[in-house]
Motif scaffolding. Structure first.
Motif, PDB file in Angstrom:
ATOM      1  N   SER A 180      -1.452  28.350  -5.565  1.00  0.00           N
ATOM      2  CA  SER A 180      -0.660  29.328  -4.816  1.00  0.00           C
ATOM      3  C   SER A 180      -1.248  29.640  -3.449  1.00  0.00           C
ATOM      4  CB  SER A 180      -0.558  30.636  -5.616  1.00  0.00           C
ATOM      5  OG  SER A 180      -1.853  31.147  -5.892  1.00  0.00           O
ATOM      6  N   GLY A 181      -2.525  29.271  -3.230  1.00  0.00           N
ATOM      7  CA  GLY A 181      -3.179  29.653  -1.984  1.00  0.00           C
ATOM      8  C   GLY A 181      -3.249  28.572  -0.932  1.00  0.00           C
ATOM      9  N   MET A 182      -2.782  27.357  -1.230  1.00  0.00           N
ATOM     10  CA  MET A 182      -2.836  26.273  -0.261  1.00  0.00           C
ATOM     11  C   MET A 182      -1.447  25.656  -0.123  1.00  0.00           C
ATOM     12  SD  MET A 182      -5.309  22.877  -0.187  1.00  0.00           S
ATOM     13  CE  MET A 182      -6.772  23.808   0.213  1.00  0.00           C
ATOM     14  N   PRO A 183      -1.048  25.326   1.089  1.00  0.00           N
ATOM     15  CA  PRO A 183       0.262  24.694   1.275  1.00  0.00           C
ATOM     16  C   PRO A 183       0.390  23.433   0.429  1.00  0.00           C
ATOM     17  CG  PRO A 183      -0.658  25.354   3.387  1.00  0.00           C
ATOM     18  CD  PRO A 183      -1.737  25.572   2.365  1.00  0.00           C
ATOM     19  N   GLU A 188      -1.448  18.271  -1.981  1.00  0.00           N
ATOM     20  CA  GLU A 188      -1.089  16.893  -2.319  1.00  0.00           C
ATOM     21  C   GLU A 188      -2.094  15.909  -1.716  1.00  0.00           C
ATOM     22  OE1 GLU A 188       3.182  14.833  -2.567  1.00  0.00           O
ATOM     23  OE2 GLU A 188       2.473  15.106  -0.516  1.00  0.00           O
ATOM     24  N   ALA A 189      -2.600  16.211  -0.516  1.00  0.00           N
ATOM     25  CA  ALA A 189      -3.607  15.349   0.100  1.00  0.00           C
ATOM     26  C   ALA A 189      -4.897  15.357  -0.702  1.00  0.00           C
ATOM     27  CB  ALA A 189      -3.869  15.816   1.536  1.00  0.00           C
ATOM     28  N   LEU A 190      -5.296  16.504  -1.219  1.00  0.00           N
ATOM     29  CA  LEU A 190      -6.504  16.569  -2.044  1.00  0.00           C
ATOM     30  C   LEU A 190      -6.316  15.777  -3.340  1.00  0.00           C
ATOM     31  CD1 LEU A 190      -7.557  20.314  -1.661  1.00  0.00           C
ATOM     32  CD2 LEU A 190      -8.448  18.339  -0.451  1.00  0.00           C
ATOM     33  N   LEU A 191      -5.137  15.859  -3.919  1.00  0.00           N
ATOM     34  CA  LEU A 191      -4.878  15.091  -5.139  1.00  0.00           C
ATOM     35  C   LEU A 191      -4.910  13.592  -4.865  1.00  0.00           C
ATOM     36  CD1 LEU A 191      -2.034  17.206  -6.796  1.00  0.00           C
ATOM     37  CD2 LEU A 191      -4.470  17.157  -7.366  1.00  0.00           C
ATOM     38  N   ALA A 192      -4.416  13.181  -3.701  1.00  0.00           N
ATOM     39  CA  ALA A 192      -4.494  11.763  -3.343  1.00  0.00           C
ATOM     40  C   ALA A 192      -5.953  11.305  -3.261  1.00  0.00           C
ATOM     41  CB  ALA A 192      -3.788  11.533  -2.006  1.00  0.00           C
ATOM     42  N   ASP A 246      -0.267   8.090   4.709  1.00  0.00           N
ATOM     43  CA  ASP A 246       0.146   7.689   6.065  1.00  0.00           C
ATOM     44  C   ASP A 246      -0.085   8.814   7.072  1.00  0.00           C
ATOM     45  OD1 ASP A 246       0.989   5.144   5.275  1.00  0.00           O
ATOM     46  OD2 ASP A 246       2.933   5.922   4.630  1.00  0.00           O
ATOM     47  N   ASP A 247      -1.075   9.662   6.790  1.00  0.00           N
ATOM     48  CA  ASP A 247      -1.318  10.807   7.675  1.00  0.00           C
ATOM     49  C   ASP A 247      -2.762  11.275   7.492  1.00  0.00           C
ATOM     50  OD1 ASP A 247      -1.270  12.975   9.313  1.00  0.00           O
ATOM     51  OD2 ASP A 247       0.190  14.126   8.147  1.00  0.00           O
ATOM     52  N   PRO A 248      -3.724  10.661   8.190  1.00  0.00           N
ATOM     53  CA  PRO A 248      -5.124  11.083   8.030  1.00  0.00           C
ATOM     54  C   PRO A 248      -5.348  12.544   8.381  1.00  0.00           C
ATOM     55  CG  PRO A 248      -4.971   9.001   9.225  1.00  0.00           C
ATOM     56  CD  PRO A 248      -3.590   9.539   9.118  1.00  0.00           C
ATOM     57  N   ARG A 249      -4.565  13.071   9.327  1.00  0.00           N
ATOM     58  CA  ARG A 249      -4.784  14.458   9.740  1.00  0.00           C
ATOM     59  C   ARG A 249      -4.444  15.444   8.620  1.00  0.00           C
ATOM     60  NH1 ARG A 249      -5.596  15.477  15.186  1.00  0.00           N
ATOM     61  NH2 ARG A 249      -5.563  13.615  16.489  1.00  0.00           N
ATOM     62  N   ARG A 250      -3.490  15.077   7.781  1.00  0.00           N
ATOM     63  CA  ARG A 250      -3.158  15.979   6.687  1.00  0.00           C
ATOM     64  C   ARG A 250      -4.330  16.111   5.721  1.00  0.00           C
ATOM     65  NH1 ARG A 250       1.108  15.383   1.972  1.00  0.00           N
ATOM     66  NH2 ARG A 250       1.761  13.516   3.088  1.00  0.00           N
ATOM     67  N   LEU A 251      -4.989  14.997   5.424  1.00  0.00           N
ATOM     68  CA  LEU A 251      -6.156  15.062   4.551  1.00  0.00           C
ATOM     69  C   LEU A 251      -7.296  15.809   5.235  1.00  0.00           C
ATOM     70  CD1 LEU A 251      -7.641  14.356   1.976  1.00  0.00           C
ATOM     71  CD2 LEU A 251      -8.195  12.123   2.960  1.00  0.00           C
ATOM     72  N   ALA A 252      -7.476  15.585   6.553  1.00  0.00           N
ATOM     73  CA  ALA A 252      -8.528  16.296   7.281  1.00  0.00           C
ATOM     74  C   ALA A 252      -8.288  17.801   7.250  1.00  0.00           C
ATOM     75  CB  ALA A 252      -8.596  15.796   8.725  1.00  0.00           C
ATOM     76  N   LYS A 253      -7.050  18.192   7.439  1.00  0.00           N
ATOM     77  CA  LYS A 253      -6.725  19.614   7.414  1.00  0.00           C
ATOM     78  C   LYS A 253      -6.945  20.189   6.019  1.00  0.00           C
ATOM     79  CE  LYS A 253      -3.039  22.887   8.547  1.00  0.00           C
ATOM     80  NZ  LYS A 253      -1.654  23.039   9.004  1.00  0.00           N
ATOM     81  N   ALA A 254      -6.631  19.419   4.990  1.00  0.00           N
ATOM     82  CA  ALA A 254      -6.838  19.888   3.625  1.00  0.00           C
ATOM     83  C   ALA A 254      -8.327  20.075   3.328  1.00  0.00           C
ATOM     84  CB  ALA A 254      -6.220  18.902   2.634  1.00  0.00           C
ATOM     85  N   GLN A 256     -10.657  20.653   5.538  1.00  0.00           N
ATOM     86  CA  GLN A 256     -11.107  21.800   6.328  1.00  0.00           C
ATOM     87  C   GLN A 256     -10.733  23.110   5.628  1.00  0.00           C
ATOM     88  OE1 GLN A 256     -12.945  22.120   8.833  1.00  0.00           O
ATOM     89  NE2 GLN A 256     -12.568  24.173   9.615  1.00  0.00           N
ATOM     90  N   ALA A 257      -9.513  23.192   5.134  1.00  0.00           N
ATOM     91  CA  ALA A 257      -9.089  24.403   4.433  1.00  0.00           C
ATOM     92  C   ALA A 257      -9.904  24.605   3.159  1.00  0.00           C
ATOM     93  CB  ALA A 257      -7.597  24.311   4.096  1.00  0.00           C
ATOM     94  N   LEU A 258     -10.202  23.511   2.466  1.00  0.00           N
ATOM     95  CA  LEU A 258     -10.986  23.608   1.243  1.00  0.00           C
ATOM     96  C   LEU A 258     -12.387  24.112   1.526  1.00  0.00           C
ATOM     97  CD1 LEU A 258     -11.050  23.033  -1.803  1.00  0.00           C
ATOM     98  CD2 LEU A 258     -11.838  20.730  -1.264  1.00  0.00           C
ATOM     99  N   SER A 259     -12.966  23.694   2.655  1.00  0.00           N
ATOM    100  CA  SER A 259     -14.325  24.117   2.990  1.00  0.00           C
ATOM    101  C   SER A 259     -14.411  25.607   3.265  1.00  0.00           C
ATOM    102  CB  SER A 259     -14.823  23.351   4.219  1.00  0.00           C
ATOM    103  OG  SER A 259     -14.177  23.809   5.393  1.00  0.00           O
ATOM    104  N   LEU A 260     -13.297  26.241   3.585  1.00  0.00           N
ATOM    105  CA  LEU A 260     -13.290  27.668   3.881  1.00  0.00           C
ATOM    106  C   LEU A 260     -13.055  28.519   2.644  1.00  0.00           C
ATOM    107  CD1 LEU A 260     -11.226  27.518   7.168  1.00  0.00           C
ATOM    108  CD2 LEU A 260     -13.678  27.839   6.943  1.00  0.00           C
ATOM    109  N   GLN A 261     -12.831  27.866   1.485  1.00  0.00           N
ATOM    110  CA  GLN A 261     -12.699  28.613   0.243  1.00  0.00           C
ATOM    111  C   GLN A 261     -14.085  29.078  -0.194  1.00  0.00           C
ATOM    112  OE1 GLN A 261      -9.815  29.285  -1.379  1.00  0.00           O
ATOM    113  NE2 GLN A 261      -8.590  28.195   0.138  1.00  0.00           N
TER     114      GLN A 261
END
Length: 592
Positions: A180-183, A188-192, A246-254, A256-261
């Protein structure tokens, strides 16, 4: 049987272990040379080098043991020992103790490994089922990764990152809070990333790697290679996941968001998305280096050229809480200085009002309710110092602390007693560094016209700087009537930076000031001043129960000047964490 063990097995094991000490160093040196040579080749090559090196580390003592226990070598062992030099015979006499110590170490490592496996079994049993919609999403991702095995998705509240466990029945455990706390796109990028680990059988590789660590726990080369291998494993999984998305930035953003948890303990032997060196992984995703084909990597000339180019162009990364919504805004005219990546670095901060400004261009890089006027506590003292210096006073003139300076609402950080004599320069240092309220009161009281005239001069100074939301009612910032906005505090800091005395004093970690003719040590209230990695040009903190914890700083990063303002943070620890996150993200922007 015990006699056979003592006469053959114990010496054989002992000599195999002793010989591995130097053999391991040789393997480590060769591995490090290969890693340096293949630095441009990508994480798959580094992973292979580390894996083969660990396998060789395991095989060398095993081969030595087999040779020692072979018919000819075993039969000659007693006579060979008598022919050894005296010092080697002394070593041979200690082999039973050495083998016993090694056996105890292996037992402890085996217990550690067994406890980790038992814990993973407990996690599997405690995990709850994930919503069917998310299971279907993961199944679709598995198909995109060409993963033939069925992977189950489970939920577990106490985890901080998705983790993968299991060999024949792989299971991805996801923290309940992330659901519930992550888009959804980031989750989905973390699961990949986790599915990439399953595809590569990384759980089995990690288990075998742990077995090697348990048997050869005594050699530092084994641990160094193992750490490098785990880092490379995460980067390889990042590559596979980025290809599937097909989107490295999406995984990078994920990531980054995970590191702030909030960090929590990752289960041992599990494969977690937050493993490895996070900033290096982000750099590889955001700015991947071109890699040569495998056959070209064998050509020394091309390797040397690629390594040389890499050494000249490789970017450097800086060092890198709780969620809150902050809009990260990169200025459009900053493309040559700071890449515009507002969707990647939406930085959470605890402070309720903040501003991050690129001083070289005036661009607002990040803000949060920055135009609301709120109490600013002792940040007021920057204006106090400016007004005091505007009068061009004699800085050596002595000032006396009087009873009026000892108002209970105006405590003294420097514990200045009534009747204490300090120079005006010492009063400035005490005002700006330990944020002493009585020193600030003494500066105002000794102004022409006294404290009322001083406060009027502070307000006039604010008006001359074009500050429309800033009000001052006392020189120390004790009263809640001293208000400003984050935007206007940045202008106050900019104005104060033009005063050499203020810039110098507020950016010193510690100093000695004279009180009644005796030197007294004082420290800056900002613990970041003087810390490694910080180049702070001006600083002032503040705190009252109404204003919360406040901070403004001007600092350099990557050759650029920045101003940060943090108002109304929960406490000083949160204020420092906010500043650290901001600096880490600026460093990451420079590196990408």
């Amino acid at each position: 049987m015990s006699s056979t063990l003592l006469q053959s097995w114990v010496p054989a094991i002992g000599w195999a272990l002793l010989n591995f000490v130097w053999q391991g160093l040789v393997v480590g040196a060769l591995a490090w040379a290969a890693l340096g040579f293949l630095r441009q080749a990508g994480p798959r090559w580094r992973y292979a080098v580390c894996a083969w090196s660990l396998l060789i580390c395991l095989c060398l003592p095993l081969a030595h043991l087999v040779w020692m226990l072979s018919g000819d070598a075993g039969s000659r062992l007693p006579s060979q020992l008598t022919a050894l030099p005296a010092w080697l015979q002394a070593v041979a006499a200690q082999l039973p103790a050495l083998v016993t110590a090694w056996g105890l170490g292996v037992m402890l490592m085996a217990l550690r490994l067994g406890a980790g496996l038992a814990w993973l079994g407990t996690l599997r049993r405690r995990a709850g089922p994930a919503p069917q919609a998310w299971q279907q999403r993961m199944d679709a991702l598995a198909k995109r990764l060409n993963l033939g095995r069925k992977v189950t998705l489970g939920l577990l509240p106490e985890l901080s990152s998705p983790v993968t466990l299991g060999l024949l029945r792989p299971l991805v455990l996801m923290p309940t809070a992330l659901l519930s706390g992550m888009p959804p796109a980031l989750l989905e990028a973390l699961l990949a990333h986790e599915l990439a680990h399953v595809r590569r059988w990384d759980y089995l590789a990690n288990l075998l790697q742990s077995l090697v660590e348990s048997l050869l726990f005594f050699h530092p080369v084994v641990w160094c290679l193992s750490g490098q291998m785990r880092d490379a494993r995460e980067e390889v999984a990042d590559e596979l996941a980025a290809q599937a998305l097909d989107d490295p930035r999406r995984l990078a953003k994920a990531l980054q968001a995970l590191s702030l948890q909030q960090a929590a303990l990752t289960p041992p032997l599990a494969i977690a998305a937050n493993g490895g060196k996070l900033l290096q992984r982000l750099e590889r995703l955001l700015a991947p280096q071109a890699q040569s084909a495998g056959w070209k990597m064998a050509l020394p000339a091309l390797l040397v050229a690629a390594a040389s180019l890499w050494m000249q162009t490789q970017p450097r990364l800086g060092a890198g809480g709780q969620a809150s919504e902050v809009a990260g805004l990169a200025a459009p005219n900053q493309s040559a200085r700071l890449p515009s990546m507002p969707q990647l670095l939406q930085l959470p901060v605890n402070a309720r009002h903040m501003l991050l400004l690129d001083e070289s261009s005036g661009a607002v890089l990040m803000s949060k309710d920055a135009d609301t006027a709120v109490p600013i506590a002792s940040i007021t003292k920057l204006m106090t110092a400016m007004v005091a210096l505007d009068a061009r006073p004699d800085l050596d003139e002595p000032l006396r602390i009087e009873a009026g300076d000892l108002n209970p609402s105006r405590p003294s950080a420097a514990h200045l007693p009534i009747g204490a004599n300090i120079s005006r320069l010492s009063a400035l240092k005490l005002t700006l560094m330990p944020s002493d309220n009585r020193a600030a009161a003494a500066l105002a009281r000794n102004y022409a016209g006294g404290t009322p005239a001083f406060v009027r001069a502070m307000q006039a100074k604010a008006q001359s700087l074009g500050l429309t939301q800033t009000r001052f009612v006392d020189p120390a910032g004790i009263l809640p009537g001293n208000v400003s906005s984050a935007t206007e505090v940045a202008k106050i800091a900019a104005a104060a930076s033009h005063y050499p005395e203020i810039a110098r004093i507020s950016s010193e970690q510690s100093a000695r000031v004279g009180v009644d003719g005796r030197a007294r040590a004082v420290r800056n209230t900002n613990p970041l001043v003087g810390e490694e990695g910080w180049d702070i040009q001006l600083s002032k903190t503040g705190y009252t129960s109404v204003a919360g914890s406040c901070l403004t700083m001007r600092f350099k990063s990557g050759g650029q000047q920045f101003t940060v303002v943090l108002l109304d943070a929960d406490d000083s620890a949160e204020r420092m964490r906010d500043a650290g996150r901001i600096r880490a993200n600026i460093a990451m922007l420079h590196s990408s």
